[in-house]
Structure formats: C-alpha cells, structure tokens
Design a protein around this motif. Sequence first.
Motif, PDB file in Angstrom:
ATOM      1  N   GLU A  76     -12.856  -5.785  -2.484  1.00 42.66           N
ATOM      2  CA  GLU A  76     -13.397  -4.428  -2.582  1.00 42.66           C
ATOM      3  C   GLU A  76     -14.814  -4.390  -2.027  1.00 42.66           C
ATOM      4  OE1 GLU A  76     -11.882  -1.585  -3.817  1.00 42.66           O
ATOM      5  OE2 GLU A  76     -10.026  -2.739  -4.007  1.00 42.66           O
ATOM      6  N   GLU A  77     -15.565  -5.425  -2.369  1.00 40.95           N
ATOM      7  CA  GLU A  77     -16.948  -5.536  -1.936  1.00 40.95           C
ATOM      8  C   GLU A  77     -17.070  -5.467  -0.416  1.00 40.95           C
ATOM      9  OE1 GLU A  77     -18.497  -9.313  -3.218  1.00 40.95           O
ATOM     10  OE2 GLU A  77     -20.223  -8.328  -4.121  1.00 40.95           O
ATOM     11  N   ARG A  78     -16.112  -6.085   0.259  1.00 41.71           N
ATOM     12  CA  ARG A  78     -16.177  -6.145   1.718  1.00 41.71           C
ATOM     13  C   ARG A  78     -15.351  -5.050   2.378  1.00 41.71           C
ATOM     14  NH1 ARG A  78     -16.030 -11.709   0.303  1.00 41.71           N
ATOM     15  NH2 ARG A  78     -13.872 -12.057   0.921  1.00 41.71           N
ATOM     16  N   GLY A  79     -14.892  -4.079   1.579  1.00 39.25           N
ATOM     17  CA  GLY A  79     -14.260  -2.904   2.178  1.00 39.25           C
ATOM     18  C   GLY A  79     -12.793  -3.066   2.535  1.00 39.25           C
ATOM     19  N   GLN A  80     -11.997  -3.466   1.553  1.00 38.04           N
ATOM     20  CA  GLN A  80     -10.562  -3.638   1.776  1.00 38.04           C
ATOM     21  C   GLN A  80      -9.916  -2.375   2.362  1.00 38.04           C
ATOM     22  OE1 GLN A  80      -8.334  -5.819   2.343  1.00 38.04           O
ATOM     23  NE2 GLN A  80      -7.615  -6.571   0.391  1.00 38.04           N
ATOM     24  N   ALA A  81     -10.243  -1.225   1.792  1.00 44.89           N
ATOM     25  CA  ALA A  81      -9.613   0.025   2.231  1.00 44.89           C
ATOM     26  C   ALA A  81      -9.949   0.303   3.689  1.00 44.89           C
ATOM     27  CB  ALA A  81     -10.071   1.176   1.344  1.00 44.89           C
ATOM     28  N   PHE A 117     -19.387  -1.189 -10.435  1.00 47.41           N
ATOM     29  CA  PHE A 117     -18.416  -1.647  -9.441  1.00 47.41           C
ATOM     30  C   PHE A 117     -17.586  -0.464  -8.917  1.00 47.41           C
ATOM     31  CE2 PHE A 117     -14.107  -3.582  -8.671  1.00 47.41           C
ATOM     32  CZ  PHE A 117     -14.459  -4.296  -7.542  1.00 47.41           C
ATOM     33  N   TYR A 136     -22.575   1.729  -5.128  1.00 48.43           N
ATOM     34  CA  TYR A 136     -22.133   0.366  -4.799  1.00 48.43           C
ATOM     35  C   TYR A 136     -21.559   0.334  -3.383  1.00 48.43           C
ATOM     36  CZ  TYR A 136     -19.011  -3.763  -5.335  1.00 48.43           C
ATOM     37  OH  TYR A 136     -18.340  -4.948  -5.180  1.00 48.43           O
ATOM     38  N   SER A 187       3.290  -2.113   0.769  1.00 46.93           N
ATOM     39  CA  SER A 187       2.284  -1.055   0.782  1.00 46.93           C
ATOM     40  C   SER A 187       1.300  -1.106   1.956  1.00 46.93           C
ATOM     41  CB  SER A 187       1.536  -1.096  -0.557  1.00 46.93           C
ATOM     42  OG  SER A 187       0.848   0.120  -0.754  1.00 46.93           O
ATOM     43  N   GLY A 188       0.060  -0.685   1.691  1.00 49.21           N
ATOM     44  CA  GLY A 188      -0.953  -0.594   2.741  1.00 49.21           C
ATOM     45  C   GLY A 188      -1.201  -1.929   3.428  1.00 49.21           C
ATOM     46  N   GLY A 189      -1.063  -3.004   2.662  1.00 47.08           N
ATOM     47  CA  GLY A 189      -1.241  -4.331   3.222  1.00 47.08           C
ATOM     48  C   GLY A 189      -0.221  -4.638   4.296  1.00 47.08           C
ATOM     49  N   ALA A 209      -2.045  -6.041  -0.074  1.00 46.47           N
ATOM     50  CA  ALA A 209      -3.395  -6.540   0.185  1.00 46.47           C
ATOM     51  C   ALA A 209      -3.981  -7.029  -1.130  1.00 46.47           C
ATOM     52  CB  ALA A 209      -4.256  -5.432   0.775  1.00 46.47           C
ATOM     53  N   TYR A 210      -4.891  -8.012  -1.052  1.00 45.53           N
ATOM     54  CA  TYR A 210      -5.406  -8.641  -2.269  1.00 45.53           C
ATOM     55  C   TYR A 210      -6.302  -7.700  -3.068  1.00 45.53           C
ATOM     56  CZ  TYR A 210      -7.502 -11.992  -5.405  1.00 45.53           C
ATOM     57  OH  TYR A 210      -7.923 -12.641  -6.534  1.00 45.53           O
ATOM     58  N   PRO A 211      -5.985  -7.498  -4.344  1.00 45.06           N
ATOM     59  CA  PRO A 211      -6.846  -6.643  -5.169  1.00 45.06           C
ATOM     60  C   PRO A 211      -7.851  -7.473  -5.953  1.00 45.06           C
ATOM     61  CG  PRO A 211      -4.703  -6.969  -6.244  1.00 45.06           C
ATOM     62  CD  PRO A 211      -4.772  -7.904  -5.067  1.00 45.06           C
ATOM     63  N   GLY A 212      -9.020  -7.669  -5.408  1.00 44.06           N
ATOM     64  CA  GLY A 212     -10.026  -8.474  -6.109  1.00 44.06           C
ATOM     65  C   GLY A 212     -11.424  -7.948  -5.842  1.00 44.06           C
ATOM     66  N   ILE A 213     -12.380  -8.457  -6.601  1.00 42.70           N
ATOM     67  CA  ILE A 213     -13.756  -7.959  -6.477  1.00 42.70           C
ATOM     68  C   ILE A 213     -14.294  -8.144  -5.059  1.00 42.70           C
ATOM     69  CG2 ILE A 213     -16.156  -8.332  -7.213  1.00 42.70           C
ATOM     70  CD1 ILE A 213     -15.189  -8.869 -10.004  1.00 42.70           C
ATOM     71  N   ILE A 247      -7.325  -4.562 -10.655  1.00 38.66           N
ATOM     72  CA  ILE A 247      -8.179  -5.708 -10.337  1.00 38.66           C
ATOM     73  C   ILE A 247      -8.422  -6.549 -11.594  1.00 38.66           C
ATOM     74  CG2 ILE A 247     -10.435  -6.422  -9.466  1.00 38.66           C
ATOM     75  CD1 ILE A 247     -10.457  -3.811  -7.839  1.00 38.66           C
ATOM     76  N   MET A 261     -20.236   0.853   3.163  1.00 34.84           N
ATOM     77  CA  MET A 261     -19.035   1.648   3.402  1.00 34.84           C
ATOM     78  C   MET A 261     -19.304   3.152   3.386  1.00 34.84           C
ATOM     79  SD  MET A 261     -16.454  -0.063   4.113  1.00 34.84           S
ATOM     80  CE  MET A 261     -16.842  -1.724   4.633  1.00 34.84           C
ATOM     81  N   LEU A 306       4.108   6.216   1.831  1.00 32.77           N
ATOM     82  CA  LEU A 306       3.371   5.170   2.572  1.00 32.77           C
ATOM     83  C   LEU A 306       3.199   5.574   4.038  1.00 32.77           C
ATOM     84  CD1 LEU A 306       2.191   2.241   2.403  1.00 32.77           C
ATOM     85  CD2 LEU A 306       4.417   1.445   3.179  1.00 32.77           C
ATOM     86  N   MET A 344       0.109   7.247   5.624  1.00 38.07           N
ATOM     87  CA  MET A 344      -1.086   6.506   6.078  1.00 38.07           C
ATOM     88  C   MET A 344      -1.139   6.449   7.606  1.00 38.07           C
ATOM     89  SD  MET A 344      -1.225   3.590   3.090  1.00 38.07           S
ATOM     90  CE  MET A 344      -2.602   2.699   3.792  1.00 38.07           C
TER      91      MET A 344
END
Lengths: 288, 317
Positions: free
Chosen positions: B170-175, A246, A251, B202-204, B163-167, A234, A257, A175, A178
Amino acid sequence: MNWISEVVRPRIKTLFKKETPENLWIKCPETGQMVFHKDVEANSWVIPGSNHHLRVDATQRLKMTFDSGTWIDVPLPEVTIDPLKFRDEKRYIDRLKDARAKTGQMDAFKIGYGRVEELPMTVAVQDFGFMGGSLGMAAGEAFIKGVTTAIEKKTPFVLFAASGGARMQEGVLSLMQMPRTTVAVRQLKAARLPYIVVLTNPTTGGVTASYAMLGDVHLAEPGALIGFAGPRVIEQTIREKLPDGFQRAEYLKEHGMVDMVVHRHDLKATIARLCRLLTKAPPPAKAA
Amino acid sequence: MRSYLDFEKPVAELEAKVEELRALGERSQAVGIADDVARLEAKAAAALKDLYANLTPWQKTQVARHPQRPHFVDYCAGLITEFTPLAGDRAFGEDEAIVGGFGRFRGEPVCVIGHEKGATTEARIRHNFGMAKPEGYRKAVRLMELADRFELPVISFVDTAGAYPGIEAEERGQAEAIARSTEACLALGAPNVAVIIGEGGSGGAIAIATANKVLMLEHAIYSVISPEGAASILWRDSTRAQDAATSMKITAQDLLKLGIIDAVVPEPVGGAHRDPQAAIAATGEAIAHALAELGNMGPSELRSHRADKFLEIGRKL
C-alpha cells in the motif's frame, strides 16, 4: 393485528417524529463532539471545530461544485440488470431495489454538466450511499458516458471517487469495468482534456486500482481512506495492527500518490484553477 | 507421489488398488492378475473422465490451485526458447511474484510475463505465492513498453490469488501500479495474448490480462474476488465459499458464454497436473492460433481492437 393499531398508530408515530428528528444533532465520528445539524449542513458537511469531513451524497456534491448549485444531469446508459441472477443472503436484485428506493438514484454514479467558476466542466460523482459506491456494469458505463460527454463538449473531466470496490454480485463483469474505464481514461488523455480525480472517503479496491489512480492530478479530502486492499483484509493477512493514519489522504500524499490534500471549502477553487492552468484559460476577473 | 484432492477420493482408491495388484503381480505368478489390473485401470480412467467432465466451480477452484499444476516457469520452459528473464522496476526493487523477459515462441522473439507461484516451499516464499507487489506490476509495465518499442508480441500467463495486500504494498502504491499496468496493456501497439493458467484473481490478474485475446485453461478460474473472500463479505461466513464460487460464475465455460474470454484451452483428463506436457502443448497451440489471428493488424488497429473488445463486454448480454 386489530383495527385500532392499524388506524391509530401511524398518526402517533408521525407526531413523535416531527417533535424529535433523529438527525437534529450530529456526533463527530472523530471527537465525539455533538454539533447542530444545521451548522454542519451550512459548513458543507464538515464538522466545525474538528474539521472532520462527513460523506456527502452525489446531489449535494454536485450542488457544492457547480456555480449557483445548478447543472444539467447527463442521462446515463441502461445496463443489463443482474446478469448472473446472483443471490447471497439476499437476492442482488432486491439489494438493488432497496438502494434505488433509499437514494432515488438508479446506481452509484451521477454526472453533471455545467460551469465551475464559469469554466464549462463535466463532473462525475460516485455515491458511497448506493451499495458502497460499488463498481458494476452501470457504474462502468456511467464513467465511460461521463468521459464521452467531456470529450464531446471539450470540457475537463472531474471525478469525485468514493467506493468500497468492485460489485461482487456481478462477478467478473464487475472486474471488467477496470479495463473498460481505463479505455475511457485513455480516450480523455488522447483528447488532451484535463482529468482531475478527487479521492473522498473511502476509495478502495478496483476503483482505486483503475480510473481513480489514473488522473492527471489527484486531490484528496482530509482524512479520506484511500487504498487498494481494505485495512481489515491487510490486518488479517499480516496479523499486525496497522500504523496510525495508514491509508489516509495525508499518508498517500506523503507517499507520492496524491498531489494535494484539500479542505472541502477549497476544492471548487482548486479544481477550477488547475483546469484553467492546464487549458491555458485566463485567470478569473478578480485575480487578474 | 501424486496428491489427490478430496473429491478425487473414489479415483484415488481405484488407482491405489491398481498399484497394489500390480505389485502383487510382479511378486507372484498368479494367473489373471494382469487382466484384473487392466480392468481396474479402465475403471479408474472412466471414473476420472466422468469426474472431470462435471466438475463444480468449487472443485475447479481446487484444481486451479492444485500444488502439482504446471506454473508459469513450466509453460516458459515448454514453450519459450532462449528465455532471458529481466529483473527490476528501476524504481524500488525486484519482485519475483511476476517473472518476465524475452525469448522465442515458435522461433519468433516475444515478451513473456507471468505470475509465478513456486513449486517448493522455498520457491513459494521467494515468489510470494504469486502475489505481486507494486514493483512486480511496474516491472511488467517496463517490459511491455520495451516490447512495444521493438514491436514484439506480449504473451502473459496469469496465475495469482490476487495482488499482495500488505502495508509495504500500500505504501508503494499498489492500486496505482495495477492501474498503470492495465493502461500499459491497452497502450500496446503490438499484439498481446493472455492465458489464465490457474487462478485469475481480481485486479492482480487484470493488470496483465487486458489483452487482444484472452485464453483460459479448461479448469482455471477467473474472478473478481476469491470465493472465500466473497463468502466472508457477502455471506459473512467464509465456509460458504462453495456457494460463492457457484454464484460468481468463475469457470472458463461460464466466462466464454459471457463473452469475457475468447477461447478455452482443453486440459488432459484429470486436469493439467496429470499430464503437464499435454496441457502446455495445448496452450502453445492456442497461443499460436491467437497470434496468427492478430497477425495482420497494425499498431493502431491492435489498440482499437483491444479497446473495442473490452468496451463491448457486457453490452450484449
């Protein structure tokens, strides 16, 4: 176990192997189409027809990127091996040994220094074939070394990212890569050298959530899976099927991004052009 | 009503007996009950002390996630005066999984940021169980940049499963949001102190924990992936979480040895949830001490202190 099997069998095996190499034909993962191995190799490991980009290892990638396929290997720092004495179903140290034997590499990174369209360049490649390209101490140090090399030689830094994420067998030490790699990215930016990230299939987890998303320019190969959480995680969290496409390169571009989705054949020229523009280098002779 | 963890059963039984006797003592005039209560109480206290002196990494995981463990809002209430929460990332929305704003710590203005898990069902949903989305991290970046401009120290409280793992994340660029937040920590010309108060997932977690000083509560955990996650990936069996917790070295004691954290904040016997005020006070002391140590450094010194500190991690094992 008798002496006959010991003496005779290996010979027969090698004989058969020569006649029918397993990899003579490659099946396209997307269309199922069978293509001749040599054709795929000649096409930079992109399936002719479907344009599916297959994974390439670090050496192949450097060969495709540098002028006349030659470069100088940047020696990578040694790190403490298996600091946690980790074992799951298998000992981490054995997993490492297997990966080293399989790939001939010490860890998941390979770094080369050379010329790309005559422009001096430092190129780092993450090899998914080495324990899923996972980010551990060796990979972190390698990335930092790559950046230091670019700064010393005053070259742009190009990263080909491919990784499943952090190397869990190194616990929090993985970790910590990072913030450590992010320190390096900041040094590169302070030195005002271009940092080009090429996201290849797949780039996920801690790698995406650190240096792979901090590039000045983000390129991606078509169809590459790029994200923070893996699709399986997910799906388990939200208990829904994920939409088509996805977390694919296209995408990510749509969602702001990634700057460009670039066919492997055009990557080298795109990288070189971007670096020339950012560093005010003159255009190549033929275009001038 | 105190809720007990499975491994606390022996203590729970003793404490139940104490309660029973005490109730009996109040109703009847029987002699010697007070003595019995005192004797049993001492026994329960000793058992608790023993138990908490030797918690396994998996037991610590349960303590770190204890529903009654003090959360960010409790630390904020206990340590920060004039706390003024600010909202929104100025791009998409407001994510209450990360709470942040400005206030005074021991009289001095500071920026405070932390994951909030929520204490009631309603609050848990509102705070998304402390699992932030990109807008949460982008709000953190915004607040850190503001703090930097006014040269205010940043204190962050880390308590997230990840960090939340959801659609939509991801769509808004979690990473990218996490990476930028880590970068914003490193760019701070003001001192920052991070405290892992519960789960450092973790990363969150690292996104707001890349600090000049990283403190960790005695029974908190900090790891690259949850023990359950590691078990299901490495052992292909999520019931092996106990083994994963042990192998990954996630406790404050292990991480201090590995040079990943700077100090361990002692918790009251039986964990922070037994005496939140004591845990919060001890944390306040530790933060004050850490800030004092950074007090004389200028912006560039603080940046290189932070960068060098992280670069050194793992180099001398």
